[in-house]
Scaffold this motif. Structure first.
Motif, PDB file in Angstrom:
ATOM      1  N   PRO A   1       5.204  65.707   7.172  1.00 23.55           N
ATOM      2  CA  PRO A   1       3.951  65.472   7.104  1.00 23.55           C
ATOM      3  C   PRO A   1       4.177  64.537   5.869  1.00 23.55           C
ATOM      4  CG  PRO A   1       4.627  67.629   6.556  1.00 23.55           C
ATOM      5  CD  PRO A   1       5.299  67.005   7.107  1.00 23.55           C
ATOM      6  N   THR A   2       3.300  63.116   5.512  1.00 26.54           N
ATOM      7  CA  THR A   2       3.662  63.023   3.925  1.00 26.54           C
ATOM      8  C   THR A   2       3.154  63.273   2.858  1.00 26.54           C
ATOM      9  OG1 THR A   2       1.248  61.637   4.435  1.00 26.54           O
ATOM     10  CG2 THR A   2       3.146  60.581   5.577  1.00 26.54           C
ATOM     11  N   GLU A   3       4.300  62.873   1.966  1.00 28.05           N
ATOM     12  CA  GLU A   3       3.996  63.000   0.360  1.00 28.05           C
ATOM     13  C   GLU A   3       2.137  63.214   0.608  1.00 28.05           C
ATOM     14  OE1 GLU A   3       5.484  64.725  -1.379  1.00 28.05           O
ATOM     15  OE2 GLU A   3       7.287  63.937  -0.384  1.00 28.05           O
ATOM     16  N   GLN A   4       1.813  62.307   0.165  1.00 27.69           N
ATOM     17  CA  GLN A   4      -0.824  62.693   0.766  1.00 27.69           C
ATOM     18  C   GLN A   4      -0.586  64.124   1.637  1.00 27.69           C
ATOM     19  OE1 GLN A   4      -2.395  59.265   1.719  1.00 27.69           O
ATOM     20  NE2 GLN A   4      -3.962  59.835   1.229  1.00 27.69           N
ATOM     21  N   GLU A   5      -0.170  64.196   2.973  1.00 25.14           N
ATOM     22  CA  GLU A   5      -0.613  65.233   3.856  1.00 25.14           C
ATOM     23  C   GLU A   5      -0.500  65.785   2.990  1.00 25.14           C
ATOM     24  OE1 GLU A   5      -0.306  63.191   8.226  1.00 25.14           O
ATOM     25  OE2 GLU A   5       1.107  63.759   7.464  1.00 25.14           O
ATOM     26  N   ARG A   6       0.765  66.434   2.202  1.00 28.09           N
ATOM     27  CA  ARG A   6       1.349  67.263   1.613  1.00 28.09           C
ATOM     28  C   ARG A   6      -0.023  68.097   0.436  1.00 28.09           C
ATOM     29  NH1 ARG A   6       6.782  68.471   3.312  1.00 28.09           N
ATOM     30  NH2 ARG A   6       7.661  67.170   3.467  1.00 28.09           N
ATOM     31  N   THR A   7      -0.665  67.031   0.476  1.00 32.08           N
ATOM     32  CA  THR A   7      -1.492  67.761  -1.118  1.00 32.08           C
ATOM     33  C   THR A   7      -3.283  67.777   0.023  1.00 32.08           C
ATOM     34  OG1 THR A   7      -2.379  65.880  -0.974  1.00 32.08           O
ATOM     35  CG2 THR A   7      -0.324  66.319  -2.522  1.00 32.08           C
TER      36      THR A   7
ATOM     37  N   PHE B   1      -5.600  70.576   8.241  1.00 29.37           N
ATOM     38  CA  PHE B   1      -6.577  69.889   9.599  1.00 29.37           C
ATOM     39  C   PHE B   1      -6.545  68.755   9.468  1.00 29.37           C
ATOM     40  CE2 PHE B   1      -6.947  73.669  10.636  1.00 29.37           C
ATOM     41  CZ  PHE B   1      -6.219  74.385  11.679  1.00 29.37           C
ATOM     42  N   GLN B   2      -7.145  67.840   7.839  1.00 29.86           N
ATOM     43  CA  GLN B   2      -7.491  66.650   7.537  1.00 29.86           C
ATOM     44  C   GLN B   2      -6.492  65.443   8.248  1.00 29.86           C
ATOM     45  OE1 GLN B   2      -7.625  66.656   3.508  1.00 29.86           O
ATOM     46  NE2 GLN B   2      -8.597  64.595   3.565  1.00 29.86           N
ATOM     47  N   ARG B   3      -5.216  65.627   8.182  1.00 28.12           N
ATOM     48  CA  ARG B   3      -3.955  64.840   9.109  1.00 28.12           C
ATOM     49  C   ARG B   3      -4.985  64.299  10.646  1.00 28.12           C
ATOM     50  NH1 ARG B   3       1.391  68.383   8.986  1.00 28.12           N
ATOM     51  NH2 ARG B   3       0.351  68.752   6.829  1.00 28.12           N
ATOM     52  N   TYR B   4      -5.343  65.476  11.296  1.00 22.77           N
ATOM     53  CA  TYR B   4      -5.517  65.509  12.587  1.00 22.77           C
ATOM     54  C   TYR B   4      -7.659  64.834  13.234  1.00 22.77           C
ATOM     55  CZ  TYR B   4      -1.560  67.770  12.831  1.00 22.77           C
ATOM     56  OH  TYR B   4      -0.413  68.208  12.976  1.00 22.77           O
ATOM     57  N   ILE B   5      -8.177  65.126  12.277  1.00 18.51           N
ATOM     58  CA  ILE B   5      -8.941  64.828  12.171  1.00 18.51           C
ATOM     59  C   ILE B   5      -9.753  62.602  12.137  1.00 18.51           C
ATOM     60  CG2 ILE B   5     -11.139  64.099  10.974  1.00 18.51           C
ATOM     61  CD1 ILE B   5     -10.925  66.966  10.973  1.00 18.51           C
ATOM     62  N   GLN B   6      -8.712  62.360  12.632  1.00 23.90           N
ATOM     63  CA  GLN B   6      -9.151  61.068  11.462  1.00 23.90           C
ATOM     64  C   GLN B   6      -8.756  60.456  13.826  1.00 23.90           C
ATOM     65  OE1 GLN B   6      -6.120  58.461  10.065  1.00 23.90           O
ATOM     66  NE2 GLN B   6      -4.242  60.171  10.253  1.00 23.90           N
TER      67      GLN B   6
ATOM     68  N   ARG C   1       0.771  69.089  21.378  1.00 23.77           N
ATOM     69  CA  ARG C   1       1.082  69.936  20.322  1.00 23.77           C
ATOM     70  C   ARG C   1      -0.021  69.924  19.188  1.00 23.77           C
ATOM     71  NH1 ARG C   1       6.292  67.829  20.802  1.00 23.77           N
ATOM     72  NH2 ARG C   1       7.765  69.392  22.631  1.00 23.77           N
ATOM     73  N   SER C   2      -0.100  68.476  18.745  1.00 25.10           N
ATOM     74  CA  SER C   2      -1.207  68.734  17.713  1.00 25.10           C
ATOM     75  C   SER C   2      -1.098  70.050  16.576  1.00 25.10           C
ATOM     76  CB  SER C   2      -2.593  68.576  17.928  1.00 25.10           C
ATOM     77  OG  SER C   2      -2.611  70.002  18.365  1.00 25.10           O
ATOM     78  N   TRP C   3      -2.050  70.818  16.074  1.00 25.70           N
ATOM     79  CA  TRP C   3      -1.808  71.020  15.310  1.00 25.70           C
ATOM     80  C   TRP C   3      -1.473  72.511  14.823  1.00 25.70           C
ATOM     81  CZ3 TRP C   3      -6.421  69.301  16.671  1.00 25.70           C
ATOM     82  CH2 TRP C   3      -7.397  70.061  17.568  1.00 25.70           C
ATOM     83  N   TYR C   4      -1.474  72.927  16.063  1.00 25.73           N
ATOM     84  CA  TYR C   4      -0.305  74.312  17.064  1.00 25.73           C
ATOM     85  C   TYR C   4       1.359  74.184  15.934  1.00 25.73           C
ATOM     86  CZ  TYR C   4      -4.516  74.920  19.460  1.00 25.73           C
ATOM     87  OH  TYR C   4      -5.785  74.249  19.198  1.00 25.73           O
ATOM     88  N   ASN C   5       1.963  72.960  15.738  1.00 25.61           N
ATOM     89  CA  ASN C   5       3.445  73.438  15.351  1.00 25.61           C
ATOM     90  C   ASN C   5       2.940  74.287  13.941  1.00 25.61           C
ATOM     91  OD1 ASN C   5       4.718  71.397  16.609  1.00 25.61           O
ATOM     92  ND2 ASN C   5       3.839  69.690  15.938  1.00 25.61           N
ATOM     93  N   ARG C   6       1.887  74.414  13.537  1.00 23.74           N
ATOM     94  CA  ARG C   6       1.404  75.339  12.094  1.00 23.74           C
ATOM     95  C   ARG C   6       1.737  76.625  13.312  1.00 23.74           C
ATOM     96  NH1 ARG C   6       0.115  74.300   6.723  1.00 23.74           N
ATOM     97  NH2 ARG C   6       1.891  72.626   6.690  1.00 23.74           N
ATOM     98  N   GLY C   7       1.507  76.583  14.121  1.00 26.50           N
ATOM     99  CA  GLY C   7       1.182  77.836  14.219  1.00 26.50           C
ATOM    100  C   GLY C   7       3.088  78.458  15.223  1.00 26.50           C
ATOM    101  N   GLY C   8       3.580  77.882  15.416  1.00 32.22           N
ATOM    102  CA  GLY C   8       5.252  77.868  15.740  1.00 32.22           C
ATOM    103  C   GLY C   8       6.065  77.446  15.164  1.00 32.22           C
ATOM    104  N   VAL C   9       6.801  75.721  15.424  1.00 28.80           N
ATOM    105  CA  VAL C   9       7.567  75.392  14.772  1.00 28.80           C
ATOM    106  C   VAL C   9       7.793  75.631  13.391  1.00 28.80           C
ATOM    107  CG1 VAL C   9       9.025  73.889  15.203  1.00 28.80           C
ATOM    108  CG2 VAL C   9       7.312  73.684  16.820  1.00 28.80           C
TER     109      VAL C   9
END
Length: 186
Positions: free
Chosen positions: A1-7, A11-16, A29-37
């Motif tokens: 994630p970028t510095e902005q995405e960290r704040t 899910f905000q980074r995927y909405i667009q 993979r999309s948001w599921y990286n947060r559940g696995g990797v």
């Protein structure tokens, strides 16, 4: 994630990237990286993973409620097949672009990835956004069955009705029994 995405809300980074009417979007993979990797590799905290597992069914329910058709495919591969694919990435110039620094750690962390997968599938599977599992040691068979599944789910009935259904030994709806009965790799 970028510095902005960290704040931002995760899910905000995927909405667009979500589709509008008449559009089709594939998120690998999309948001599921947060559940696995991410938890396995230490890229997120246990609290961030827990928040993800708790919020995902709610987020997906909102997407489906807004009219988005959400199809979640889990492509499952055995440890031996993954080792072979990683070896090919390291030696085949045509597959070199698929290499990642994480590849070297994948086999060593197999059990942790399996545990994260089991938890993610169990906690993010829901009636409104179910997981569909695909045994993918054979890429060709997996691809053909995914195409059949997607055609059945998305194509007009006059087209979908002419197609052979997916092979239930290759593609099947997720259920917790699949975690222990041999349908999903360990």
């Amino acid at each position: 994630p970028t510095e902005q995405e960290r704040t931002q809300w995760y899910f905000q980074r995927y909405i667009q990237h979500l589709p509008s009417g008449g559009q089709f979007v594939i998120l690998n993979r999309s948001w599921y990286n947060r559940g696995g990797v991410e938890p396995v590799m230490g890229f997120c905290t246990p609290d961030e993973q827990e928040t993800f597992l708790r919020e995902t069914p709610v987020f997906e329910h909102m997407l489906v409620g807004s009219g988005i058709r959400l199809i979640k495919l889990w492509l499952d591969v055995s440890k031996d097949e993954q080792a072979e694919r990683l070896k090919e990435r390291a030696t085949d110039p045509l597959k070199e672009l698929k290499r990642s620094p994480l590849d070297a750690k994948a086999q060593d962390k197999w059990d942790a990835y399996t545990s994260a997968r089991d938890q993610m599938l169990t906690r993010t599977h829901s009636r409104h956004a179910p997981w569909v599992c695909v045994r993918s040691d054979s890429k060709k068979r997996a691809r053909l069955n995914v195409i059949r599944y997607l055609a059945d789910a998305l194509a007009p009935s006059d087209i979908a009705d002419k197609l052979e259904p997916p092979d239930p030994k290759i593609l099947f709806p997720f259920e917790s029994a699949a975690l222990t009965d041999g349908r999903l790799s360990r």
